[in-house]
Design a protein around this motif. Structure first.
Motif, PDB file in Angstrom:
ATOM      1  N   UNK A 167       0.827  -1.211   0.000  1.00  0.00           N
ATOM      2  CA  UNK A 167       0.000   0.000   0.000  1.00  0.00           C
ATOM      3  C   UNK A 167       0.856   1.254   0.000  1.00  0.00           C
ATOM      4  N   UNK A 168       0.221   2.365  -0.363  1.00  0.00           N
ATOM      5  CA  UNK A 168       0.936   3.645  -0.295  1.00  0.00           C
ATOM      6  C   UNK A 168       1.086   4.000   1.175  1.00  0.00           C
ATOM      7  N   UNK A 169       2.308   4.363   1.560  1.00  0.00           N
ATOM      8  CA  UNK A 169       2.535   4.767   2.947  1.00  0.00           C
ATOM      9  C   UNK A 169       2.503   6.284   2.985  1.00  0.00           C
ATOM     10  N   UNK A 170       1.603   6.809   3.788  1.00  0.00           N
ATOM     11  CA  UNK A 170       1.465   8.265   3.874  1.00  0.00           C
ATOM     12  C   UNK A 170       2.615   8.843   4.688  1.00  0.00           C
ATOM     13  N   UNK A 171       2.872  10.137   4.566  1.00  0.00           N
ATOM     14  CA  UNK A 171       3.983  10.733   5.311  1.00  0.00           C
ATOM     15  C   UNK A 171       3.910  10.380   6.795  1.00  0.00           C
ATOM     16  N   UNK A 172       5.064  10.374   7.437  1.00  0.00           N
ATOM     17  CA  UNK A 172       5.109   9.838   8.806  1.00  0.00           C
ATOM     18  C   UNK A 172       4.457  10.767   9.821  1.00  0.00           C
ATOM     19  N   UNK A 173       3.197  11.045   9.663  1.00  0.00           N
ATOM     20  CA  UNK A 173       2.524  11.887  10.631  1.00  0.00           C
ATOM     21  C   UNK A 173       1.693  11.059  11.582  1.00  0.00           C
ATOM     22  N   UNK A 174       1.558   9.807  11.246  1.00  0.00           N
ATOM     23  CA  UNK A 174       0.716   8.981  12.094  1.00  0.00           C
ATOM     24  C   UNK A 174       1.286   7.569  12.112  1.00  0.00           C
ATOM     25  N   UNK A 175       2.494   7.436  12.676  1.00  0.00           N
ATOM     26  CA  UNK A 175       3.168   6.147  12.558  1.00  0.00           C
ATOM     27  C   UNK A 175       2.862   5.245  13.749  1.00  0.00           C
ATOM     28  N   UNK A 196       0.043   3.111  13.520  1.00  0.00           N
ATOM     29  CA  UNK A 196      -0.969   2.196  13.022  1.00  0.00           C
ATOM     30  C   UNK A 196      -0.336   0.811  12.876  1.00  0.00           C
ATOM     31  N   UNK A 211      10.117   6.831  -2.453  1.00  0.00           N
ATOM     32  CA  UNK A 211      10.022   7.719  -1.291  1.00  0.00           C
ATOM     33  C   UNK A 211      10.075   6.829  -0.051  1.00  0.00           C
ATOM     34  N   UNK A 235       9.802   5.727   3.577  1.00  0.00           N
ATOM     35  CA  UNK A 235       9.112   6.121   4.819  1.00  0.00           C
ATOM     36  C   UNK A 235       9.105   4.925   5.766  1.00  0.00           C
ATOM     37  N   UNK A 242       8.984   2.693   9.112  1.00  0.00           N
ATOM     38  CA  UNK A 242       8.230   2.739  10.365  1.00  0.00           C
ATOM     39  C   UNK A 242       9.093   2.147  11.476  1.00  0.00           C
TER      40      UNK A 242
END
Lengths: 525, 512
Positions: free
Chosen positions: B285-293, B295, B349, B351, B353
Motif C-alpha cells: 500500500x501507499x505509505x502516507x507521510x510519517x505523521x501517524x506512525x 498504526x 520515497x 518512509x 516505520x
C-alpha cells in the motif's frame, strides 16, 4: 473624589489595591496573563503537537526540525525547540501567511537573547501572550466601560474563565496559525466595539481594526471570506464621524480589507493543496452522498473513485499516494473550491447533513488529536493538559451538536440586538449601529469558518478548521452575557445611567453620556 | 501473421516445459554489506541500495552496516562480506574492521575506491581512476553498452584468476576488465545506480553467490488501481494473451469499501487478467507521510484484502514493494509476511516505520528493471540474452490504445522470452487461505484454481448509506397529524379573534 457624590460607588470601575487602581480590564488581562504564563512558561510546558502541517510554515521562515526522532512525535508530543537554518533557505516561498511576521519577529528576539542555532518556540509564545493579553484588556475595557464596579468584575472573571482557557492559549506554543487568528479576531472585535463605545481615539481604533483585519485575513487561506465579510459590514463605520479625513480613511480601509480577502481567495485556488482537495471529495462530497458514483460522474470523474469514500490522508496505509500522478491527472483536475461550492448549493440535503457533521466539532477549541506535553514530561502519547480548561470542557460537553442550534443561537443573538439596531437606524446614528454590525459580522465570520472547512476539506481535521467559528461563538456569547450582566440578571434594580452621573465626578471625564444610551435599550432579559 | 502466431505458440510451449526454479528449504545465504558512505548528493548515490536489491534477488539475507559502526568480531558471523568504498578521499580508519578483515577466511568483495593492501597483493592488482568520459561495457551476452563515467575507478592491471566483462574507454585504447576475482577476493571497482554497471554487477554476484537456478525474466504491469481504466486493463490483458506473453499484474490493495460496486468491478477486471494468463501480485500500500506512525493494523488490512481476492477466485502469488520494505520490521513482517515471493522495486520515497539493518528474504525475489532501461542494453544476438538474475521488466499500465501498441512494440523489439510466473513455486498464506503455485498449476487451499472467466454483471444499485433506524414512526406520524390539526385550528381561532377584536376596535374608536 467628591465625598457627597452618591453614585460614585456604582460608577467607579476601579478597585484600589495597595495604592494601584485595578479596573476590570486590568484584572481580566492580569488573570489571563497569569494563567497563560503558568501554563506555557512553567514546567510541564503546555503546547500543541505537530500534526504534519508545521513544515510548511517553518521551512519558509528559516527553521527546521532538529530532533532526530521528530517523526515519532507527530500528534503525540509538543516540541519546543527547532533548528535555525545556517545556510541559504530554498523554501522561502513555500507558504505566504501573515503568521510569518510573528515567527520572524520571535526569531530575531531568539537570536538576540538566546541562540543563533536553536529556536525556542516560547519566544513566539511570549509575543503572542503579550498581544493576546492586550487584546483581552481592550475587549474588557470596551465591554465594561459603563458598568458598575461589581458587574465589571463579574465580567472580568468571566473573561478570564473564557479567554484564559488553555485550550486557546496552548496554540501559542505551536506553529498553527490559529494563534494569529485568535489574537487578531480579538483585536478586530475589541477595536470595533471601542469604536462603538467611543472610548478611545477613533483614528487609533480604526488603525487597529484595519491592521488586525488584514493580518487575520491573510493569516491562512481559509480566512479569505473574513476580509470580505468584515469590509462589507464595516461600511456604516464611514458615518460614525463627520470629518472628511476619517471618512476617506475608513472608505480606503474598507477597500483594502476587501482586496486582501480577494487576494487571499485567489491564493487559495493556486495553493488548494492536495491533502485538502483529497479530503474535500473523500470526506466531503462522497461522504454524505446517497450515491457517490453519480456525484463523481457529475464532476466528470471516473465512478470507480467512489472506492475512496471516507478515506483520509491521515490513514497510514492507503490505496494511493495523495500525490500520485493518477490522482493529479484524473481526479484533482476535475474539481476545485468553486465546483464543490456549486455542488453543495445544488444539494441542500447533503449540505445540511455535512453541516450537522461540522456542528459536532464546532465547539471544540483544542483538538484532542494533538498532545499538549513534551515527551520529556513523561506523559503518555497525545496526553491532553487539563490545566485551566474548565470553559473548553464545559462548552464541548454542553453545547448541542446540531447545525440547527447554531442557527437558533444566531437568531436569538440577532433578536437581542435587533431593537437597538432598529432604534439606531431610525435615529440615523451610525455609531450606535456598530455593535449590531459587529455581532453580525462576527457570526458571519464564524459561519464562513464552517463553510470553508467543509467545502475545502470535508470533515477531515474539522475540529481545528472550525476554530474561527468556535472563537466567534465565544466572543459573541461573551458580549451577550456581558450585556445581560450589565442589565442585571438577578436584580430588578434599575442601573443608574451614565447620564445620571454627577458632572462633577472627575473620575469619568471621558465617558460620553448620550452616544451609547440608545443601543443598550435593545438588550433585554 | 501465421508465422507470428506459430512463434508465439512455440515460445509458450518452451516456457511451459521450463523447469520450475527449485526452492531449497535451506537457510538463505547471509551477507554482510559494509559501506563507508551512501554518497548522497554525488553520482554514486544509490549504489548501495542497488546492491541491496541485487542481493535480495539472489535470496540472500543482507545485514547492512556503515564501516564507522563496525564492531570487533562481527565479520566472523558471515561467510561473505561486501565492502563498498564510495569516498575516494578517505581511507578506512576503523581499526576493528581492519584487524578482523586481515584474518577473515570467508569470501570478500570490494566495490569502489581505495582497495586494501591484502587484496591488492592477492589479486596483484593495480587500480586507477579514469577522470571522465564514455566507456563501452561488454559482459555476458551484452556488448557495447554505453556508460557515461566520471572519476571512475578501474582495474589497470591484475593477475587474477577470473575476470568479468570488459570495459573499453572511448578516448583511449585502454581496456580493462569490469571485475576480477581470485581465491577469497573479488574486486568490482565501479557500481552506479541507473546505468549498466548494475547488470555487470549482477553477473559478478551470480558467480559470487553460486546458484544453480536458471534465471527467468517476467513482465510486470504496475500502477493498477481500482480507479485505473479497467476497460483498458482488460484490453492490455487480451493483447498480451494474443501475443503469447504471460505477465504479472501488480495490483494496489484496497482496505475499505470492499463491498462497493467499484470494488466488484475492480475484481471483475482482475479476474479477466487472471484468465488471460496473468498472475496477480499484491502491491504494497501507499505509505502516507510519517505523521501517524502508530498504526499497527497492516497485517489485518493486508489479510483482509488478500482474503477478498481469494474469495473472488483470484490467486495472489506474491507481493510487489519498494526495496526498503524488506528493511523494515513492521512492513516486512506484517505487510509482506504472507508471501514467500516478491518483486522489489527501486525506492521512490522511503518512509520507514521500524527500520532494521537485516533484510527479509524471499524464496523467490525478482530484481526489477523498467522497459526504458532495457533500451540501453545493447546486444549482438537478435534476441535479448538471458539476464543473470531473476528479473521483472516493469511497465506502467498504458493510458490509451496507443500506449498499448507502444508497449507491445517495445517488447517485440527486445525479443525477450518472458516466463510464466505460475510455473515457479510460490506460496501465499493468509489466516484463512493458502495459495500455492507450482509448474503452472495454481491451487487455493489444495484445490486447483479454475482461471476461466465467466462474465458477471456488476449492479450499480448499492445502498451506500444505511437507513437510520426509526422508532415509534407510527406514533410520531399520528402525533404530527394531530399537532398540524391543532395548530391550524389555533391559527384559525386566533385569526377569527383578531378580526373580531379589530372590528370591535373600529366600532369603538373609528366611528367616523
Amino acid at each position: 473624589m467628591i465625598d457627597n457624590n452618591i453614585v460614585k460607588t456604582t460608577l467607579r470601575q476601579h478597585m484600589v489595591l495597595t495604592g494601584l487602581r485595578v479596573s476590570p480590564a486590568l484584572l481580566a488581562a492580569f488573570g489571563v496573563l497569569l494563567v497563560t504564563v503558568i501554563a506555557l512558561f512553567t514546567a510541564p510546558y503546555v503546547g500543541m503537537a505537530d500534526n504534519g502541517d508545521f513544515f510548511r510554515i517553518i521551512y519558509s521562515n528559516g527553521l527546521y526540525f532538529n530532533l532526530p526522532d521528530y517523526d515519532s512525535r507527530y500528534f503525540g508530543y509538543f516540541v519546543k525547540q527547532f533548528g535555525i537554518y545556517q545556510y541559504y533557505n530554498e523554501n522561502s516561498s513555500m507558504l505566504v501567511s501573515s503568521q510569518s511576521l510573528f515567527i520572524k519577529l520571535s526569531l530575531v528576539i531568539n537570536k538576540l537573547v538566546f541562540s543563533k542555532e536553536v529556536f525556542d518556540i516560547r519566544f513566539q509564545a511570549g509575543i503572542y501572550t503579550i498581544l493576546y493579553v492586550t487584546g483581552v484588556y481592550l475587549l474588557i475595557e470596551a465591554v465594561t466601560c459603563k458598568m458598575s464596579r461589581t458587574r465589571g468584575m463579574i465580567v472580568a472573571a468571566l473573561a478570564v474563565f473564557i479567554f484564559g482557557d488553555t485550550g486557546y492559549t496552548a496554540y501559542f506554543n505551536s506553529f498553527f496559525s490559529e494563534s494569529v487568528v485568535m489574537i487578531m479576531m480579538l483585536f478586530v472585535f475589541a477595536s470595533w466595539l471601542l469604536l462603538y463605545r467611543k472610548k478611545y481615539n477613533d483614528y487609533a481604533m480604526l488603525a487597529l481594526f484595519v491592521v488586525s483585519t488584514l493580518i487575520l485575513t491573510t493569516s491562512k487561506q481559509q480566512n479569505a471570506p473574513v476580509g470580505m465579510v468584515i469590509s462589507v459590514l464595516a461600511i456604516p463605520l464611514i458615518g460614525i464621524r463627520k470629518d472628511r479625513i476619517f471618512r476617506y480613511l475608513t472608505a480606503a480601509s474598507i477597500g483594502l480589507m476587501m482586496i486582501s480577502g480577494i487576494a487571499t481567495y485567489l491564493n487559495i485556488s493556486k495553493e488548494f493543496v492536495n491533502i485538502n482537495q483529497y479530503h474535500a471529495m473523500t470526506r466531503g462530497v462522497l461522504l454524505e452522498s446517497e450515491n457517490p458514483e453519480t456525484e463523481l460522474q457529475s464532476f466528470g470523474i471516473n465512478e470507480q473513485y467512489a472506492i475512496l469514500k471516507g478515506n483520509t490522508y491521515y490513514d497510514q496505509y492507503g490505496t494511493v499516494d495523495v500525490k500520485a500522478g493518477i490522482l493529479e491527472k484524473n481526479f484533482y483536475s476535475h474539481y476545485g473550491f468553486i465546483s464543490i461550492l456549486k455542488y453543495y448549493m445544488t444539494h441542500p440535503d447533503q449540505m445540511g447533513s455535512i453541516l450537522n457533521t461540522a456542528a459536532k466539532s464546532a465547539y471544540t477549541i483544542k483538538p484532542a488529536a494533538m498532545g499538549n506535553y513534551e515527551k520529556s514530561a513523561g506523559k503518555e502519547f497525545r496526553a491532553q493538559s487539563r490545566f485551566f480548561t474548565g470553559y473548553s470542557l464545559l462548552k464541548e460537553k454542553l453545547a448541542p451538536r446540531t447545525f440547527g442550534f447554531i442557527l437558533l443561537w444566531m437568531a436569538v443573538v440577532t433578536g437581542i440586538y435587533m431593537p437597538s439596531f432598529a432604534a439606531a437606524v431610525k435615529q440615523r446614528d451610525f455609531r450606535s449601529m456598530q455593535r449590531s454590525m459587529l455581532v453580525l459580522a462576527t457570526m458571519l465570520v464564524g459561519l464562513s469558518g464552517i463553510f470553508v472547512s467543509i467545502i475545502g476539506a470535508g470533515d477531515a481535521d474539522i475540529a481545528k478548521h472550525e476554530f474561527l467559528f468556535t472563537q466567534s461563538f465565544d466572543l459573541v456569547t461573551f458580549l451577550t452575557l456581558s450585556s445581560v450582566i450589565s442589565r442585571g440578571l438577578f436584580t430588578r434594580r434599575k442601573l443608574p445611567t451614565a447620564a445620571q452621573a454627577t458632572p462633577a465626578d472627575t473620575a469619568l471625564p471621558t465617558i460620553p453620556t448620550t452616544d451609547y444610551a440608545g443601543p443598550e435599550k435593545g438588550v433585554s432579559v | 501473421m501465421k508465422l507470428k502466431g506459430m512463434v508465439s505458440l512455440l515460445l509458450l510451449m518452451t516456457l511451459l516445459l521450463l523447469p520450475a526454479p527449485a526452492h531449497s528449504a535451506a537457510a538463505p545465504q547471509r551477507v554482510l554489506l559494509l559501506y563507508d558512505s551512501l554518497a548522497k548528493g554525488t553520482a554514486l548515490a544509490g549504489n548501495v541500495a542497488e546492491l541491496q536489491r541485487l542481493l535480495a534477488a539472489y535470496s540472500t539475507k543482507v545485514t547492512l552496516s556503515s564501516l564507522d559502526k563496525y564492531e570487533k568480531g562481527v565479520l566472523n558471523s558471515y561467510s561473505k562480506v561486501i565492502t563498498v568504498i564510495n569516498r575516494s578521499d578517505l581511507s578506512i580508519t576503523n581499526e576493528a574492521y581492519l584487524k578482523d578483515i586481515a584474518d577473515y577466511p570467508g569470501q570478500l568483495m570490494y566495490v569502489g575506491y581505495n582497495t586494501p593492501g591484502p587484496m591488492k597483493q592477492a589479486l596483484r592488482l593495480t587500480a586507477a581512476v579514469w577522470p571522465g568520459g564514455s566507456a563501452k561495457l561488454s559482459i555476458g551476452g551484452f556488448s557495447g553498452i554505453d556508460l557515461k563515467v566520471e572519476e571512475m575507478p578501474y582495474i589497470a592491471a591484475s593477475q587474477a584468476v577470473r575476470t568479468y566483462g570488459r570495459l573499453s574507454f572511448q578516448e583511449s585504447s585502454l581496456e580493462a576488465p569490469y571485475a576480477v576475482s581470485s581465491g577469497q577476493y573479488t574486486y568490482a571497482p565501479y557500481l552506479r545506480q541507473g546505468d549498466s554497471s548494475v547488470m555487470a554487477m549482477a553477473y559478478v554476484l551470480k558467480d559470487w553467490l553460486p546458484s544453480s537456478a536458471v534465471p527467468h525474466t517476467y513482465l510486470v504491469l504496475r500502477e493498477i488501481y481500482p480507479f485505473s481504466d479497467l476497460d483498458l486493463l482488460e484490453k492490455v490483458a487480451d493483447r498480451l494473451y494474443q501475443e503469447g506473453i504471460p505477465f504479472i499484474a501488480s495490483v494496489q490493495p484496497v482496505f475499505g469499501n470492499t463491498d462497493f460496486p467499484a470494488m466488484e468491478r475492480y475484481l471483475e477486471a482482475l479476474k479477466i487478467v487472471q484468465s488471460r494468463n496473468g498472475t496477480i501480485l499484491v502491491n504494497a500500500p501507499a505509505v502516507r507521510p510519517p505523521i501517524n506512525s502508530n498504526d499497527y493494523t497492516l497485517h489485518d488490512k493486508m489479510n483482509a484484502f488478500l482474503n477478498v481476492l481469494i474469495k473472488n477466485g483470484l490467486a495472489p502469488l506474491g507481493a510487489g514493494a519498494e526495496s526498503y520494505w524488506s528493511y523494515d520490521k513492521e512492513y516486512a513482517e506484517r505487510g509482506l509476511g504472507f508471501f514467500d515471493s516478491a518483486v522489489l522495486y527501486p525506492d521512490e520515497e522511503v518512509r520507514y516505520m521500524d527500520q532494521t539493518n537485516v533484510s527479509k528474504t524471499f524464496a523467490s525475489s525478482l530484481y526489477s528493471l523498467t522497459t526504458e532501461s532495457l533500451q540501453g542494453l545493447s546486444h549482438t544476438s537478435h534476441a535479448m540474452p538471458q539476464l543473470p538474475v531473476n528479473t521483472a521488466i516493469t511497465a506502467e499500465l498504458p493510458e490509451d490504445e496507443a500506449g498499448i501498441n507502444k508497449l507491445l512494440q517495445t517488447l517485440e523489439q527486445q525479443w525477450i522470452t518472458f516466463a510464466d510466473y505460475k510455473q515457479g513455486a510460490h506460496k501465499t498464506v493468509t489466516e484463512e487461505n493458502t495459495v500455492v503455485s507450482a509448474d503452472g498449476v495454481v491451487s487455493v487451499n489444495g484445490v486447483p484454481l479454475n482461471v476461466d472467466y465467466v462474465p458477471e454483471a456488476v449492479s450499480s444499485d448499492y445502498q451506500y448509506k444505511e437507513e437510520q433506524i426509526r422508532s415509534f414512526t407510527k406514533l410520531f406520524s399520528v402525533q404530527n397529524k394531530f399537532f398540524i390539526v391543532v395548530i391550524i385550528a389555533a391559527l384559525l381561532l386566533f385569526g377569527g379573534l383578531m378580526t373580531i377584536g379589530y372590528r370591535l376596535y373600529r366600532k369603538k374608536y373609528l366611528k367616523s
